[in-house]
Design a protein around this motif. Structure first.
Motif, PDB file in Angstrom:
ATOM      1  N   ARG A 198       0.838  -1.221   0.000  1.00  0.00           N
ATOM      2  CA  ARG A 198       0.000   0.000   0.000  1.00  0.00           C
ATOM      3  C   ARG A 198       0.864   1.257   0.000  1.00  0.00           C
ATOM      4  O   ARG A 198       0.567   2.236  -0.688  1.00  0.00           O
ATOM      5  CB  ARG A 198      -0.947  -0.011   1.191  1.00  0.00           C
ATOM      6  CG  ARG A 198      -2.074  -0.997   1.005  1.00  0.00           C
ATOM      7  CD  ARG A 198      -3.067  -0.946   2.122  1.00  0.00           C
ATOM      8  NE  ARG A 198      -4.212  -1.786   1.777  1.00  0.00           N
ATOM      9  CZ  ARG A 198      -4.926  -2.430   2.658  1.00  0.00           C
ATOM     10  NH1 ARG A 198      -4.672  -2.330   3.942  1.00  0.00           N
ATOM     11  NH2 ARG A 198      -5.948  -3.169   2.263  1.00  0.00           N
ATOM     12  N   HIS A 199       1.942   1.248   0.771  1.00  0.00           N
ATOM     13  CA  HIS A 199       2.845   2.404   0.787  1.00  0.00           C
ATOM     14  C   HIS A 199       3.578   2.553  -0.540  1.00  0.00           C
ATOM     15  O   HIS A 199       3.776   3.671  -1.023  1.00  0.00           O
ATOM     16  CB  HIS A 199       3.843   2.295   1.947  1.00  0.00           C
ATOM     17  CG  HIS A 199       3.251   2.649   3.263  1.00  0.00           C
ATOM     18  ND1 HIS A 199       3.207   3.938   3.739  1.00  0.00           N
ATOM     19  CD2 HIS A 199       2.662   1.896   4.203  1.00  0.00           C
ATOM     20  CE1 HIS A 199       2.616   3.955   4.911  1.00  0.00           C
ATOM     21  NE2 HIS A 199       2.265   2.726   5.217  1.00  0.00           N
TER      22      HIS A 199
ATOM     23  N   GLN B 110       1.354   4.263  -3.037  1.00  0.00           N
ATOM     24  CA  GLN B 110       1.252   5.708  -2.832  1.00  0.00           C
ATOM     25  C   GLN B 110       2.462   6.444  -3.381  1.00  0.00           C
ATOM     26  O   GLN B 110       2.359   7.597  -3.789  1.00  0.00           O
ATOM     27  CB  GLN B 110       1.088   6.034  -1.354  1.00  0.00           C
ATOM     28  CG  GLN B 110      -0.244   5.610  -0.791  1.00  0.00           C
ATOM     29  CD  GLN B 110      -0.336   5.847   0.709  1.00  0.00           C
ATOM     30  OE1 GLN B 110       0.644   6.156   1.371  1.00  0.00           O
ATOM     31  NE2 GLN B 110      -1.536   5.694   1.240  1.00  0.00           N
ATOM     32  N   SER B 111       3.601   5.796  -3.391  1.00  0.00           N
ATOM     33  CA  SER B 111       4.829   6.467  -3.828  1.00  0.00           C
ATOM     34  C   SER B 111       5.055   6.381  -5.345  1.00  0.00           C
ATOM     35  O   SER B 111       5.949   7.029  -5.863  1.00  0.00           O
ATOM     36  CB  SER B 111       6.039   5.882  -3.098  1.00  0.00           C
ATOM     37  OG  SER B 111       6.254   4.542  -3.483  1.00  0.00           O
TER      38      SER B 111
END
Length: 96
Positions: free
Chosen positions: A42-43, A46-47
């Protein structure tokens, strides 16, 4: 960049650029729990820059009835909301 110099999230992102993987496969590959692998994915999502790359998610699917319309396609459901079966395949992730 050498692998030892990369964070786990960077290594997961590199892995997902090369192949499709489930949370269980990522957990085994990177020695983390499946839940932690999902958090990392998930992170990573986002990046990613929206124009160049995106995270593709094949949602989980019930092996018994074929249900695949889960609320959160990136999550690992414990059972199918349709037939209540616990035979649910993990989602699969890929960066393309």
């Amino acid at each position: 960049m050498r692998e030892a110099d990369q964070t786990t999230r960077e290594r997961i992102a590199a892995h997902l650029r090369e192949t499709t993987a489930s949370p269980s496969a990522l957990a085994t590959e990177f020695d983390v729990t499946a839940g932690t692998a999902i958090d990392h994915v998930r992170h990573v999502a986002q990046s990613l820059s929206g124009d160049d790359e995106q995270l593709l998610v094949a949602p989980p699917e019930c092996r018994d009835c074929g249900f695949s319309d889960f609320d959160d396609p990136a999550n690992r459901p414990s059972r199918c909301p349709e037939c209540k079966s616990e035979s649910v395949e993990d989602p699969e992730f890929r960066i393309a």
